[in-house]
Design an enzyme around this catalytic site. Sequence first.
Site, PDB file in Angstrom:
ATOM      1  N   ASP A   1      34.637  45.874  45.303  1.00 23.04           N
ATOM      2  CA  ASP A   1      33.763  46.253  43.402  1.00 23.04           C
ATOM      3  C   ASP A   1      33.145  46.771  43.331  1.00 23.04           C
ATOM      4  OD1 ASP A   1      33.631  45.375  40.740  1.00 23.04           O
ATOM      5  OD2 ASP A   1      34.265  43.531  40.855  1.00 23.04           O
TER       6      ASP A   1
ATOM      7  N   ASP B   1      38.877  45.934  32.925  1.00 21.40           N
ATOM      8  CA  ASP B   1      39.127  44.753  33.445  1.00 21.40           C
ATOM      9  C   ASP B   1      39.734  44.240  31.576  1.00 21.40           C
ATOM     10  OD1 ASP B   1      37.636  44.290  35.633  1.00 21.40           O
ATOM     11  OD2 ASP B   1      35.764  43.566  34.319  1.00 21.40           O
TER      12      ASP B   1
END
Length: 706
Positions: A443, A507
């Site tokens: 990430d 997301d």
Amino acid sequence: MENSHLVHLSSPTSSIAFDTSNNKLVIRYWGREIKTFSEGLLASTAKSIANSSWDEPLESGVLREHSRGFLGHPSISGHRNGKNWSTQFTLSSIDHDKQSLTAHFADSSAHLKLELKYSLNSFGVLSIAAVLTNAGTEPYNLEEFTYWLPLPDRATDVMDFTGRWSHERHPQRHTIQNGLSTREIREGRTGHDYTVAQLAMSSDTNFQNGEVWALSVAWSGNSSHHVEKLAIGDVSIGAGELLLPGEIIIAPGASHSVPSVIANYSREGLDGLSHNYYRWLRSRPIHPTNIRPRPITLNVWEAVYFDHDLQKIKALADRAADVGIERMVLDDGWFNLRRHDRAGLGDWFVDKEVWPDGLGPIIKYINDKGMEFGLWFEGEMVNPDSDLYRAHPEWILHEAGRTPPLWRNQLVLDLTHPGAYEHVLNQVDAILVEYNIAYIKWDHNRVLVDAGHLGQAAVHNQTAAIYRLFAEIKRRHPKLEIESCASGGGRIDLGVINYVDRFWTSDNNDALERQTIQRWTGLVIPPELLGSHIGPHRGHQTKRTTSINFRAINAFFGHAGIEWNITEAAQEDLAVLKSWAKLYKEKRQLLHSGKVVRVDHADPAAFIYGVVAQDQSEAIFAYMQHAMSRSTFPAMAIFPGLDENKLYKVTILNDVGAPERMQVMDPPWVQAKGGILLSGAELASVGLRPPILSPENGLLISIKEL
Ligand code: DGJ
């Protein structure tokens, strides 16, 4: 005919022709394949002498130099302490083979040498790379290097993509006007607003038809994309790394490899463009589907967030195995003191409080159930509340003694610092050595500002460092897969694609939002690289409620997975998940090798898209009702891309759950047991009458040659 000054590169879909006369490199043509170029091209493309203009026709060539009379945006800007600010390169030699042309330039006044290499592969994808050498005795400060390609006058439109967190890659299209139209990324990572590709096209170009010219920076740091139309009429498309002041200072005798760009051309609309990208990307030996089929994944993030607990994850694993999941991923929250997003980044060892016996027991449990295990990292980041930061507060990217503002409570670790780089590499490596880990999700949850290293802007070097780190991790763990994630789809580009095997597309797991995000990310990136998960009924980001049928179809056309606490799922939903997973396993070979078709559908309330086998023997299409259609009977659904002369059986695949309807009775083709027969020509030009579906429901349609 190819004469000594006109050289070209050709693929079955595109050609580029260069004029090398007068010690310059001029691109005379870039577009559809032309098998032979005639000498007449040099004369046919030359300009007259205009009023109020240069006394002779000036042609500055690919380097767009002021010194040669070029008045638009240049390719190269730089200087040596204010000197050598204007270049005039001379083409000194050319190496040319079937697939590439390398031009060597020198500027004896500015003391620079340049190598520019154009490589056109057999799929029509052109990559351009430059190496700039400082042949002087003083450092050369490179301020900009932008690659440019000419566009024909009929390229009247520009399309690029904009986005933000949970809303990536939304298209914007406008007419090319005089002047410079620029998209810049200054956030030090690819970013949600990165365009992935900037497109120029003719006014009537759509998915199926028309010409399109595309350019992308193959780089994960700062970037610029431009389309420029000059007052003299010339139109061009440009792209390159965006450099911060003083970021690249080339020492005497040293060379700088400029991040490359990828160009692509199609005269079969946007789908044709995707086809070229996909064929190229799929031809790479490292492409994951050349190694093995894509495992269906369950990521625990939205099921547990930071609330890690062995029993809870075991219960999820039980359900996951039952549903048919092949890989389970433990997301953020497993490492030291990471009970929330305010601490822990930088300390990549297992948290003893929540995992007292380490990760061994949960990994064994997952492996014993026949699933692989994956783990989350965010190695470029550090929380001030971490052992690492307390020990090395100097290991952050910063400038002038300032601490950059916090974003998600974190700072950016300076991977250009050897100590910081080794720290991350060793900690990640230790985890990968200790445990059986098939995949890591990597990430990158904040932007880079004031990103300096010892007083010099360091985004370029930081980007190069993460590429090095990924390469080294893979060298040590050759079977490991890496997913590129950055708060969702914030690091999806043609640079990092050389190091990673999957992208976390967004997301936002709300299937309706994902429709647009996936459609446009998929313009460049093939579906098998785009993580696409079935979320819960009520999306955690938008709070919208969508049917299981719509969510299942949406996730089907990607690297599919689940991101939902399925220990709480109803029995009927679990049944759909099972049949969905089974169908996905049966069809993934087709889904991940076929040609993607996006239909230019007459009804704005629905999306139609699918994958057609390369041999046109089979296809799977989705009809996705986004909203209520304006008419009672929605527009006919057409399915281009099949063999017009073949007969196909058309059936609905109910494995994804039945859609809700707003009608008394289905149209006959839906009711027909065993489906109906239609030719490829009928499918493309007549189509099927969709049933009247409730919004956010869809049909999965199988089309198979008889
Ligand atoms: C952002 C990612 O996109 C999410 O999927 C999740 O991994 C969180 N970060 C974890 O902090």
